[in-house]
Design a protein around this motif. Sequence first.
Motif, PDB file in Angstrom:
ATOM      1  N   LEU A  23     -25.651  11.580 -27.817  1.00 60.35           N
ATOM      2  CA  LEU A  23     -24.239  11.381 -28.423  1.00 60.35           C
ATOM      3  C   LEU A  23     -23.437  10.585 -27.447  1.00 60.35           C
ATOM      4  O   LEU A  23     -21.985  10.333 -27.921  1.00 60.35           O
TER       5      LEU A  23
ATOM      6  N   ASP B  57     -27.101  15.751 -25.730  1.00 60.06           N
ATOM      7  CA  ASP B  57     -25.777  15.198 -25.506  1.00 60.06           C
ATOM      8  C   ASP B  57     -25.685  13.719 -25.164  1.00 60.06           C
ATOM      9  O   ASP B  57     -24.904  13.072 -25.427  1.00 60.06           O
TER      10      ASP B  57
ATOM     11  N   ASP C 222     -18.580  10.530 -23.473  1.00 56.76           N
ATOM     12  CA  ASP C 222     -19.313  11.808 -23.944  1.00 56.76           C
ATOM     13  C   ASP C 222     -19.022  11.835 -25.344  1.00 56.76           C
ATOM     14  O   ASP C 222     -18.070  11.176 -25.970  1.00 56.76           O
ATOM     15  N   LYS C 223     -19.697  12.970 -26.119  1.00 53.70           N
ATOM     16  CA  LYS C 223     -19.228  13.181 -27.525  1.00 53.70           C
ATOM     17  C   LYS C 223     -18.053  13.832 -27.793  1.00 53.70           C
ATOM     18  O   LYS C 223     -17.601  13.750 -29.158  1.00 53.70           O
TER      19      LYS C 223
END
Length: 466
Positions: free
Chosen positions: A112, A109, A91-92
């Motif tokens: 990203l 999200d 994840d980001k």
Amino acid sequence: MATVALTTAGALTWSLAPAQADFSPQPKDVVSTGSDIIQNSFNFLADGYGQLPGYNTAGNRWRFVNFDSSGDAQGRSAFTDPRLQTGVWVDKNGETITDAEYAALSDADKALATKYIKQSDLRLLNPTISLRAGQKLVVRPSGGGGGGRDAIINDKVDNGIGGWIDVGRSPDPLNSDHQNLAQANLGTKLIRVQVATDRQLIATATDTNAPATIPAGEILRIYHNEIHTWGEIDGYQGPGQPLNTAAPDYTGPEASQTIVPLILPTDAGMWNTFVANVKKQNPGPGATSIDSSYLRQNANRIEVQQNDPTAITSLPAAQRVNAIVPFPRGRFRTLNTGYYTQTKESAGTLAAPKTNLYNTDPGHRTAASAAGIKLLDGDSNNDVLQATAPYGGNFAYNAIVRESDLNSTTPWQPGSTLNWVQALFYNPGGPDPFVRTPAGKALLEAAGVQPDYHVFGTNNAEIPVD
């Protein structure tokens, strides 16, 4: 925070193409399969190129059908779709998350997050093909060994499958084991007809730290992880300069630059040719240990697609000037004619693949070229089997056919008394077969290779033809 040491999908190269149906040959059409490096010259022989007419141009009732090796006209391999792999999401924040956790993210999200896929999880795609009209599909015969020489040797009829390949394209010669297996499987031995000669050399970037030539013995040491920098090559005098073992050592900054040897897939025909050439040019007791594994030892090696100039030109500048790769001269020459096309996969992503829409996409047809690379010792023609000689080796463009087809008394085309082997490849005592005519020779030259005609019998010895 979880750390993952994986290959991103975007760093990999593959061909994502829609399903396609090839032309399916009729029972009396002559079918050729095998080597990807030879396929273009046989495509030219079959269907012509530009203003040069091929065999089929005359409108004969039965056709010479030459199937490409991989399903790609430029000989590139295809791989299974990475989007179907499980992979790992990051994840980001750099945290590893599950598929379910990714699905629960907001759209912002998700954009990203990055999906990582192990390169070892990808698989080479085995495309299928229809070798005869109305028959069941089979895996496409691919490569000069498995898809050319070995495919015709094993083309026996088994439960209604087989007996569909007439010509095996291969750079490889035949030995007695091949002949005996063909006799057992097919009830006949094989004839090898060499139609042309190509040459494999070392390619570099046009702006390179390599010397003017690299001896075969130094190529062996580079690929076996004994040489790592240009200054370790005996007699190195700087970029583009001839080697001189009597001169003082070169002390310029290039001498300490790390060589980047590019290796080809183990199933690539040009890798097998490279291994054979290195072995031939380094004779002696140690030659018995030279095999594919022996030449894949350099710690700085990078595996690339064969016969592709972007293997060098797409590298970062610091690696590009130090890269070397075995490359066929015929492909190099044909690249400069505009025959090949850029396909621009790198302009897209996994989520939004780039496809070049035929005749509607701006720049849909941009010619590929050999710009950015050059061949070392590019004008050489003769093999020198010495470790001190510049690396370079000739290899044959062979058509492998059944002896029983050569001896057939069944005419191929209406109005002719010749069988198909006599019409296309070998006609002892009669008019020249198509590959020996001025039209055939012109097409081979258009493919960047030298017409060079030889015939080898069922005992693998050369048969005089003139």
